[in-house]
Design a protein around this motif. Structure first.
Motif, PDB file in Angstrom:
ATOM      1  N   HIS A  88      38.183  75.479  23.236  1.00 49.69           N
ATOM      2  CA  HIS A  88      37.926  76.180  22.411  1.00 49.69           C
ATOM      3  C   HIS A  88      36.397  75.347  22.224  1.00 49.69           C
ATOM      4  O   HIS A  88      36.180  74.120  22.886  1.00 49.69           O
ATOM      5  N   VAL A  89      35.323  75.753  22.450  1.00 51.29           N
ATOM      6  CA  VAL A  89      33.639  74.686  21.821  1.00 51.29           C
ATOM      7  C   VAL A  89      33.881  75.091  20.279  1.00 51.29           C
ATOM      8  O   VAL A  89      33.964  76.192  19.743  1.00 51.29           O
ATOM      9  N   ARG A  95      34.981  78.845  18.913  1.00 52.24           N
ATOM     10  CA  ARG A  95      35.369  80.542  19.325  1.00 52.24           C
ATOM     11  C   ARG A  95      35.851  79.585  20.730  1.00 52.24           C
ATOM     12  O   ARG A  95      35.494  79.089  21.350  1.00 52.24           O
ATOM     13  N   PRO A  96      36.564  80.544  21.644  1.00 51.08           N
ATOM     14  CA  PRO A  96      36.759  80.764  23.121  1.00 51.08           C
ATOM     15  C   PRO A  96      35.797  80.428  23.901  1.00 51.08           C
ATOM     16  O   PRO A  96      34.958  80.230  23.683  1.00 51.08           O
ATOM     17  N   TYR A  97      36.223  78.759  24.728  1.00 50.02           N
ATOM     18  CA  TYR A  97      35.337  78.817  25.486  1.00 50.02           C
ATOM     19  C   TYR A  97      34.317  79.813  27.061  1.00 50.02           C
ATOM     20  O   TYR A  97      35.570  80.952  26.747  1.00 50.02           O
ATOM     21  N   GLN A  98      33.126  80.136  26.998  1.00 54.00           N
ATOM     22  CA  GLN A  98      32.393  80.803  27.892  1.00 54.00           C
ATOM     23  C   GLN A  98      31.980  80.275  29.177  1.00 54.00           C
ATOM     24  O   GLN A  98      31.561  79.748  28.653  1.00 54.00           O
ATOM     25  N   ARG A 134      30.112  69.423  26.034  1.00 52.55           N
ATOM     26  CA  ARG A 134      30.520  68.481  25.272  1.00 52.55           C
ATOM     27  C   ARG A 134      30.546  68.508  23.630  1.00 52.55           C
ATOM     28  O   ARG A 134      30.514  68.677  22.850  1.00 52.55           O
ATOM     29  N   ARG A 135      30.603  70.331  23.857  1.00 48.96           N
ATOM     30  CA  ARG A 135      30.781  70.936  22.173  1.00 48.96           C
ATOM     31  C   ARG A 135      32.448  71.238  22.563  1.00 48.96           C
ATOM     32  O   ARG A 135      32.794  71.963  21.376  1.00 48.96           O
TER      33      ARG A 135
END
Length: 304
Positions: free
Chosen positions: A72-73, A49-52, A58-59
């Motif tokens: 994305h993470v 999913r998009p990074y927030q 690290r994910r």
């Protein structure tokens, strides 16, 4: 009936009452699979999913980030089966209490809550129990009968001789040899003395979710105005006669507060959840509040 068998009957009745109390009061949290004391993010890879802001870097999923040109993470899925290990510190200082109950009973209560909130669905529970003189390892197995037997074994472990120092670090190190599968480690202790256990606990944090259950008696936090008393250290046998003057009580309270702050800071550095149970409060309500708060705190991460 012999005195020994009568004591065993009373112990069994006490443990059964304790289990029923925990189960009745935690009933709303017992639905689902290990969602109570310390819901973790899991270890199995899930969807990207998009990074927030606030996400763990690290994910980061670099392949998806490169393909979409947007960070994305990768989400993780909670493991279907949980292996929980309880490290129970039964050093001499645990046999103390001046309020509704004593710290040993409170430690058993915390262990019982862990057992109720983590057993079922293929989950396993094991324990390392140390009193400073000896250490017992109870293997991790599943089922309610095993959980009950484990709590009973902990309850019947005799106290160490007076003057025996506890060794929480040694008990923690027992879980590292050999390395265990990823899971939950719950440490039940009063955490008195210098936090020499921090290095061992931090080593476990690299592989496991951590929860520390600290048992506290109010007389360890402040002294009453009772005139001249004899204070004794149960782990060294040393005694000292003191006059509980206002100055001494203030200094004692300040030192106790500083020590608890050091414990809390060390636990935070290890990444451990911190649940405090006191002998003068409703410990079941404290567990419920902690579990609900952890569950709600984890919900946005799972739903994001």
């Amino acid at each position: 009936m012999t005195a020994g068998s009568a004591d065993l009957v009373r112990l069994e009745a006490s443990l059964r009452t304790l289990e029923l109390t925990v189960r009745r009061r935690l009933d709303g949290l017992l639905q689902g699979n290990h969602v109570g004391l310390l819901p973790g993010p899991g270890t199995e890879p899930g969807d990207a999913r998009p990074y927030q802001p606030g996400d763990d870097v690290r994910r980061m999923d670099w392949s998806v980030t490169a393909r979409t040109t947007a960070p994305h993470v990768r989400e993780t899925v909670a493991d279907r089966e949980l292996e929980t290990w309880a490290v129970v510190d039964l050093s001499r200082s645990i046999d103390y209490g001046t309020a509704r109950t004593d710290k040993r009973h409170l430690a058993l209560a915390g262990l019982t809550a862990v057992a109720q909130l983590t057993t079922g669905g293929g989950n396993r529970l094991g324990a390392v129990v140390a009193n400073g003189e000896s250490t017992q390892r109870l293997p991790a197995r599943g089922g309610l009968a095993h959980a009950r037997g484990l709590v009973r074994r902990v309850a019947t472990m005799p106290p160490a001789p007076e003057g025996t120092r506890g060794d929480l670090s040694g008990a923690l190190d027992e879980l590292r040899r050999p390395p265990r599968r990823r899971g939950l480690v719950v440490v039940v202790s009063d955490f008195l003395g210098e936090p020499t256990w921090e290095r061992s606990l931090r080593a476990l944090s690299a592989r496991h979710e951590l929860l520390a259950i600290e048992v506290v008696d109010p007389r360890e936090l402040e002294l009453p105005d009772v005139g001249t008393v004899v204070l004794a250290d149960p782990e060294t046998g040393r005694q000292r006669e003191v006059d509980t003057t206002p100055l001494l009580r203030r200094e004692f309270a300040a030192a106790a507060s500083e020590h608890r702050d050091r414990v809390a800071t060390a636990l935070r550095r290890c990444g451990a959840g911190h649940l405090t149970l006191r002998t003068d409060t409703d410990w079941v309500a404290d567990i419920v509040r902690f579990a609900v708060a952890r569950k709600h705190a984890a919900a946005p991460r799972r739903l994001a």
